[in-house]
Design an enzyme around this catalytic site. Structure first.
Site, PDB file in Angstrom:
ATOM      1  N   HIS A 313      61.192 -10.988  22.024  1.00  0.00           N
ATOM      2  CA  HIS A 313      60.371 -10.986  23.240  1.00  0.00           C
ATOM      3  C   HIS A 313      61.175 -11.554  24.392  1.00  0.00           C
ATOM      4  CE1 HIS A 313      57.007 -11.863  25.988  1.00  0.00           C
ATOM      5  NE2 HIS A 313      56.365 -10.935  25.328  1.00  0.00           N
ATOM      6  N   ASP A 371      53.123  -7.070  19.749  1.00  0.00           N
ATOM      7  CA  ASP A 371      53.053  -5.614  19.817  1.00  0.00           C
ATOM      8  C   ASP A 371      53.209  -4.983  18.436  1.00  0.00           C
ATOM      9  OD1 ASP A 371      52.871  -5.373  22.722  1.00  0.00           O
ATOM     10  OD2 ASP A 371      54.893  -6.189  22.725  1.00  0.00           O
TER      11      ASP A 371
END
Length: 459
Positions: A313, A371
């Site tokens: 991320h 995600d």
């Protein structure tokens, strides 16, 4: 609670000879790093900052969300995300983001009622859907329909009226699931299912997505809890690309419908809200568990463009705290549906196991992010891949509106107007058309873009 960062020291500006030419305030917030206030930098020094993608720039004061990416911390108004996802409803979190405190029982009841009785959309809006191709992406529809809301509800577009601001907030949070579900129903040729006031926010969305007129539809409580958790973990994430877009558009004093529509467009990008779609696309590309080692090898090769989507991320350099929440939810949903019956879900679980045991990913802290798990959860529930980002938009609406509301009420905020580092031509004289040469005949210098950091998805 500290409402304003305090300037308790100065950042000294010196010329080439070391002579002091000015000082800038340094702010320290409740948590996080110190911030140099550069608003007077240009006037005091003649210099401007250069910060592509604003990675080292604080664009606003905010009391809504705090992230510590190194420690894997995400707080909404001081409350850890795992506590909220485990114990709260999405509307509780929406209230918290908007108004600063968790609601009392009576406040939550009133807020829930205000949202519930705004879930229907103007009947003329339903005709918009017929104008879109059946294969249109739901985000295209969502952005267009949300923007059009200002035409149907002009009584709540005066941003300087607190009551109108509140009504527009209620309307947007309430109508977003309805608009999104209608986009899905239109794509599969089924009639729209209207909202049901006896259902809670998450169950209502599932009913509008999957119910059909000929038979009753019973909402699976495991699925409803999963949607509730998914909405909470995606509700706000500080000054990400779409939130910054909402703030920037809102700074022009555009109405909230236009501002949120712009946020939806920003969220659509595959490096932002579209990342969970990319996870499923990647799994389809891998195809079979036997291919995982080859794709892991490709992900490690810096000369290969393949990226392991859903891992790592931009902000979190340790485990994404939202991913921890969704990992647990993922296990519950996969157990409910029997993951062994779906080859793609089996593949996802094996990829997670292999990556978490690989030193390359562990050393670089490239853990599965929100995600990765959100894509798998939605796949298991039966939500089509194209609807993943639309569900993200439903969740993020509360955060966008909280940030928009804070921006409108902040006396420091003016219209957003970044500076630039101009690298184009110097002043030159106009050349008549008959004396110009084709660009292919010139040897003009081509300004190459500066190298950028590798793309990391999420937000």
């Amino acid at each position: 609670m500290s409402q304003n960062a305090q300037a308790d020291k100065k950042f000294r500006l010196a010329d080439d000879g070391g002579q002091l030419i000015g000082e800038l305030p340094v702010f320290k917030g409740t948590l996080g790093f110190e911030v140099v206030d550069v608003r007077q930098l240009l006037d005091k020094s003649g210099y401007c900052t250069f910060d592509p993608s604003f990675g080292s720039t604080a664009s606003c004061r905010s009391t809504i969300t705090f992230i510590d990416g190194d420690k894997g911390i995400l707080l909404h108004r001081g409350y850890p995300i795992d506590q909220l996802a485990e114990k709260a409803t999405y509307l509780e979190v929406a209230f918290l983001l908007l108004f600063g405190e968790l609601p009392s029982a009576s406040e939550l009841a009133q807020f829930t009622k205000d949202i519930t009785y705004h879930t229907m959309v103007h009947e003329q809006l339903t005709r918009f859907y017929a104008g879109f191709p059946r294969e249109a992406h739901p985000m295209a529809i969502l952005s267009a329909v949300v923007s059009a809301l200002s035409a149907f509800y002009p009584d709540s577009t005066d941003i300087f009226d607190p009551q109108q601001r509140l009504i527009s907030i209620h309307r947007l949070i309430a109508k977003m699931p309805t608009i999104a579900a209608m986009a899905y129903k239109n794509s599969v040729g089924q009639p729209f299912i209207y909202p049901q006031n006896h259902l809670d926010y998450s169950a209502n969305f599932l009913n509008m997505m999957f119910a059909v007129p000929p038979e009753p539809y019973k909402v699976n409580p495991v699925f409803a809890r999963a949607i509730n958790a998914l909405l909470i973990v995606q509700a706000d994430h500080e000054q990400n690309a779409s939130t910054s877009t909402v703030r920037m558009v809102g700074s022009t004093r555009a109405n909230p419908f236009a501002s949120v529509s712009a946020g939806i467009a920003a969220l659509w990008g595959p490096l932002h809200g579209g990342a969970n779609e990319a996870v499923l696309d990647m799994l389809e590309q891998i195809g079979d568990k036997k291919n995982i080692p080859d794709f892991i090898k490709r992900a490690k090769d810096k000369n290969d463009s393949f990226r392991l989507m859903g891992f790592g991320h931009r902000v979190y350099k340790s485990y994404d705290p939202r991913a921890r929440v969704m990992q647990k939810i993922c296990e519950e949903v996969l157990h409910e549906v029997g993951a062994d019956n779906d080859p793609l879900l089996k593949l996802a679980r094996e990829l997670e196991r292999v990556a978490l045991a690989d030193e390359y990913f562990v050393d670089r802290k490239l853990y599965p992010n929100v995600d990765f798990y959100s894509g798998i959860v939605q796949r298991a529930i039966g939500i089509p891949v194209k609807m993943f980002t639309a569900l993200f938009a439903i969740a993020r609406t509360a955060g966008w509106l909280a940030q928009w509301k804070e921006m409108i009420e902040d006396p420091d905020q003016r219209i957003a107007r970044p500076r630039q580092l101009y690298c184009g031509e110097d002043t030159r004289e106009y050349v008549p058309l008959d004396k110009r040469r084709s660009m292919t005949d010139t040897s003009a210098t081509v300004h190459k873009p500066m190298p950028s950091e590798p793309a990391i998805v999420g937000g």
